[in-house]
Design an enzyme around this catalytic site. Structure first.
Site, PDB file in Angstrom:
ATOM      1  N   TYR A   1      -6.859 -10.266  -0.066  1.00  0.00           N
ATOM      2  CA  TYR A   1      -5.535 -10.157   0.400  1.00  0.00           C
ATOM      3  C   TYR A   1      -4.412 -10.547  -0.595  1.00  0.00           C
ATOM      4  O   TYR A   1      -3.349 -10.309  -0.837  1.00  0.00           O
ATOM      5  CB  TYR A   1      -5.291 -11.017   1.908  1.00  0.00           C
TER       6      TYR A   1
ATOM      7  N   GLN B   1       1.676   1.287  10.492  1.00  0.00           N
ATOM      8  CA  GLN B   1       0.413   0.586  10.293  1.00  0.00           C
ATOM      9  C   GLN B   1       0.468  -0.231   8.827  1.00  0.00           C
ATOM     10  O   GLN B   1      -0.777  -0.830   8.624  1.00  0.00           O
ATOM     11  CB  GLN B   1      -0.640   1.707  10.228  1.00  0.00           C
ATOM     12  N   ASN B   2       1.335   0.144   7.977  1.00  0.00           N
ATOM     13  CA  ASN B   2       0.998  -0.560   6.575  1.00  0.00           C
ATOM     14  C   ASN B   2       1.495  -1.887   6.657  1.00  0.00           C
ATOM     15  O   ASN B   2       2.482  -2.334   7.490  1.00  0.00           O
ATOM     16  CB  ASN B   2       2.047   0.320   5.728  1.00  0.00           C
TER      17      ASN B   2
ATOM     18  N   HIS C   1       0.185  -3.501  12.168  1.00  0.00           N
ATOM     19  CA  HIS C   1      -0.959  -4.295  11.616  1.00  0.00           C
ATOM     20  C   HIS C   1      -0.487  -5.462  10.940  1.00  0.00           C
ATOM     21  O   HIS C   1      -1.249  -6.030  10.220  1.00  0.00           O
ATOM     22  CB  HIS C   1      -1.691  -3.336  10.700  1.00  0.00           C
TER      23      HIS C   1
ATOM     24  N   CYS D   1      -1.907 -25.577   7.256  1.00  0.00           N
ATOM     25  CA  CYS D   1      -0.746 -24.934   7.952  1.00  0.00           C
ATOM     26  C   CYS D   1       0.543 -26.170   7.638  1.00  0.00           C
ATOM     27  O   CYS D   1       0.035 -27.279   7.881  1.00  0.00           O
ATOM     28  CB  CYS D   1      -1.116 -24.930   9.342  1.00  0.00           C
TER      29      CYS D   1
ATOM     30  N   CYS E   1       0.823 -27.747  11.730  1.00  0.00           N
ATOM     31  CA  CYS E   1      -0.173 -28.826  12.158  1.00  0.00           C
ATOM     32  C   CYS E   1      -1.115 -29.244  11.117  1.00  0.00           C
ATOM     33  O   CYS E   1      -2.058 -29.892  11.564  1.00  0.00           O
ATOM     34  CB  CYS E   1      -0.900 -27.975  13.309  1.00  0.00           C
TER      35      CYS E   1
ATOM     36  N   GLY F   1       1.729  10.414   6.651  1.00  0.00           N
ATOM     37  CA  GLY F   1       0.691   9.651   5.873  1.00  0.00           C
ATOM     38  C   GLY F   1      -0.434   8.946   6.578  1.00  0.00           C
ATOM     39  O   GLY F   1      -0.678   7.683   6.092  1.00  0.00           O
TER      40      GLY F   1
ATOM     41  N   SER G   1      -4.446   9.119   8.430  1.00  0.00           N
ATOM     42  CA  SER G   1      -5.454   9.918   8.720  1.00  0.00           C
ATOM     43  C   SER G   1      -5.878  10.115  10.137  1.00  0.00           C
ATOM     44  O   SER G   1      -6.739  10.743  10.516  1.00  0.00           O
ATOM     45  CB  SER G   1      -6.811   9.264   8.040  1.00  0.00           C
TER      46      SER G   1
ATOM     47  N   ALA H   1       4.159  12.801   0.218  1.00  0.00           N
ATOM     48  CA  ALA H   1       5.336  12.316   1.030  1.00  0.00           C
ATOM     49  C   ALA H   1       6.757  12.296   0.219  1.00  0.00           C
ATOM     50  O   ALA H   1       7.691  12.645   0.851  1.00  0.00           O
ATOM     51  CB  ALA H   1       4.958  10.839   1.604  1.00  0.00           C
TER      52      ALA H   1
HETATM   53  N1  APR Z   1       1.558  11.665   0.558  1.00  0.00           N
HETATM   54  C1  APR Z   1       1.409  11.945   1.993  1.00  0.00           C
HETATM   55  N2  APR Z   1       0.094  11.513   2.675  1.00  0.00           N
HETATM   56  C2  APR Z   1      -0.562  11.130   1.754  1.00  0.00           C
HETATM   57  C3  APR Z   1      -0.491  10.891   0.572  1.00  0.00           C
HETATM   58  C4  APR Z   1       0.683  11.170   0.015  1.00  0.00           C
HETATM   59  N3  APR Z   1       1.049  11.060  -1.429  1.00  0.00           N
HETATM   60  N4  APR Z   1      -1.770  10.430  -0.172  1.00  0.00           N
HETATM   61  C5  APR Z   1      -2.561  10.245   0.976  1.00  0.00           C
HETATM   62  N5  APR Z   1      -2.193  10.604   2.137  1.00  0.00           N
HETATM   63  C6  APR Z   1      -2.793  10.815   3.413  1.00  0.00           C
HETATM   64  C7  APR Z   1      -4.041  11.004   3.182  1.00  0.00           C
HETATM   65  O1  APR Z   1      -4.362  12.630   3.514  1.00  0.00           O
HETATM   66  C8  APR Z   1      -4.607  10.394   4.746  1.00  0.00           C
HETATM   67  O2  APR Z   1      -4.621  11.090   5.759  1.00  0.00           O
HETATM   68  O3  APR Z   1      -2.730   9.517   4.001  1.00  0.00           O
HETATM   69  C9  APR Z   1      -3.682   9.078   4.891  1.00  0.00           C
HETATM   70  C10 APR Z   1      -4.131   8.125   4.617  1.00  0.00           C
HETATM   71  O4  APR Z   1      -5.191   7.794   5.637  1.00  0.00           O
HETATM   72  P1  APR Z   1      -5.968   6.155   5.669  1.00  0.00           P
HETATM   73  O5  APR Z   1      -6.235   5.940   4.045  1.00  0.00           O
HETATM   74  O6  APR Z   1      -6.908   6.291   6.631  1.00  0.00           O
HETATM   75  O7  APR Z   1      -4.811   5.358   5.889  1.00  0.00           O
HETATM   76  P2  APR Z   1      -4.196   4.880   7.423  1.00  0.00           P
HETATM   77  O8  APR Z   1      -4.204   6.188   8.279  1.00  0.00           O
HETATM   78  O9  APR Z   1      -2.887   4.269   7.149  1.00  0.00           O
HETATM   79  O10 APR Z   1      -5.109   3.896   8.119  1.00  0.00           O
HETATM   80  C11 APR Z   1      -4.887   3.248   9.252  1.00  0.00           C
HETATM   81  O11 APR Z   1      -6.845   1.806   9.193  1.00  0.00           O
HETATM   82  O12 APR Z   1      -8.080   0.386   7.776  1.00  0.00           O
HETATM   83  C12 APR Z   1      -7.053   0.573   8.929  1.00  0.00           C
HETATM   84  O13 APR Z   1      -5.324  -1.173   9.065  1.00  0.00           O
HETATM   85  C13 APR Z   1      -5.838  -0.015   8.098  1.00  0.00           C
HETATM   86  O14 APR Z   1      -3.627   0.411   8.757  1.00  0.00           O
HETATM   87  C14 APR Z   1      -4.826   0.936   8.367  1.00  0.00           C
HETATM   88  C15 APR Z   1      -5.431   2.047   9.335  1.00  0.00           C
END
Ligand code: APR
Length: 232
Positions: A53, A88-89, A106, A133, A136, A172, A174, A216
């Protein structure tokens, strides 16, 4: 006026230089989820997890919002109805791009959480193992991010917004992680229109009324322009 609820994932920050998780070379191809994104992994090897992190915090600190982030802030400012961004970011690029009221389901990289007393504070750039912390003083500081197996944040408020959505957009992501991946079926069942904006078809793609494919930084501004012109 129509309420818009937007869910974003790592893809909206990809063109700002932040890695996604499941794309080619993504974060989950470099690290095992169970090692760096679970409470068990943290208990087993806090040095590895704090290091993971700290590295993401450093990368995020030098990242800048891209036209996708800026366009969503423009939509919030220009749309006559409410525009709620659920992300989720864990980066702060929506806020850096001018968005407000962003719900980080998240958690956030910039946050620290005390596992003992639940106190939250602004995380140091480098969080040490056994970081104390400030309240505490227990050596139990962790990143304020939601790990697999933990409850996402703000779910009650998110459910409320989903229930009121007239238009839902997923940008953006999956669609492979719940509960976020189920939002589209939840809002569609309640009669909302749905649109997906993504670089590639996702695990949810068949569930949307409309899908726009592309980066995006290009398709999100075009979508916002269409919305502001149409005033649906
Ligand atoms: N523009 C638009 N979409 C994009 C781009 C871009 N430039 N680059 C990648 N992508 C898309 C990919 O096609 C994919 O579908 O973004 C998505 C990213 O998917 P993941 O990597 O699975 O990320 P995410 O969906 O945010 O994951 C969800 O999973 O691991 C956990 O906590 C983590 O918040 C995260 C959650």
């Amino acid at each position: 006026m129509k309420k818009i609820v937007i869910l974003t994932g790592a893809g909206i920050s990809a063109e700002s230089g932040l890695g996604t998780f499941r794309d080619e070379g993504g974060l989950w191809s470099q690290h095992r989820i169970e090692d760096v994104a679970t409470p068990e992994g943290f208990a087993r090897d806090p040095k590895l997890v704090q290091g993971f992190y700290n590295a993401r915090r450093a990368t995020a600190a030098s990242a800048r919002p891209n036209p996708g982030h800026l366009a969503l802030a423009r939509l919030q400012a220009g749309w006559p109805g409410e525009v709620v961004i659920v992300t989720q970011n864990v980066d702060a690029l929506h806020e850096a791009g001018g968005a407000t009221g962003v719900l980080h389901m998240h958690g956030v990289l910039a946050g620290a959480l005390c596992a003992a007393c639940q106190h939250r504070w602004h995380a140091p750039d480098e969080m040490r193992v056994n970081e104390p912390c400030p309240v505490c003083h227990a050596p139990t500081a962790r990143p304020d991010v939601v790990w697999f197996g933990e409850m996402p944040y703000h779910m009650e408020e998110i459910d409320h917004h989903l229930g009121e959505a007239d238009l839902f957009a997923a940008i953006g992501t999956s669609g492979q992680v719940y509960p976020a991946a189920a939002f589209v079926s939840q809002v569609a069942a309640a009669g909302a229109s749905t649109v997906e904006l993504n670089l590639d078809p996702s695990a949810m793609t068949g569930q949307f009324d409309e899908t726009r494919i592309g980066p995006a930084s290009q398709i999100v501004p075009a979508w916002v322009d269409d919305l502001l012109r149409s005033r649906i």
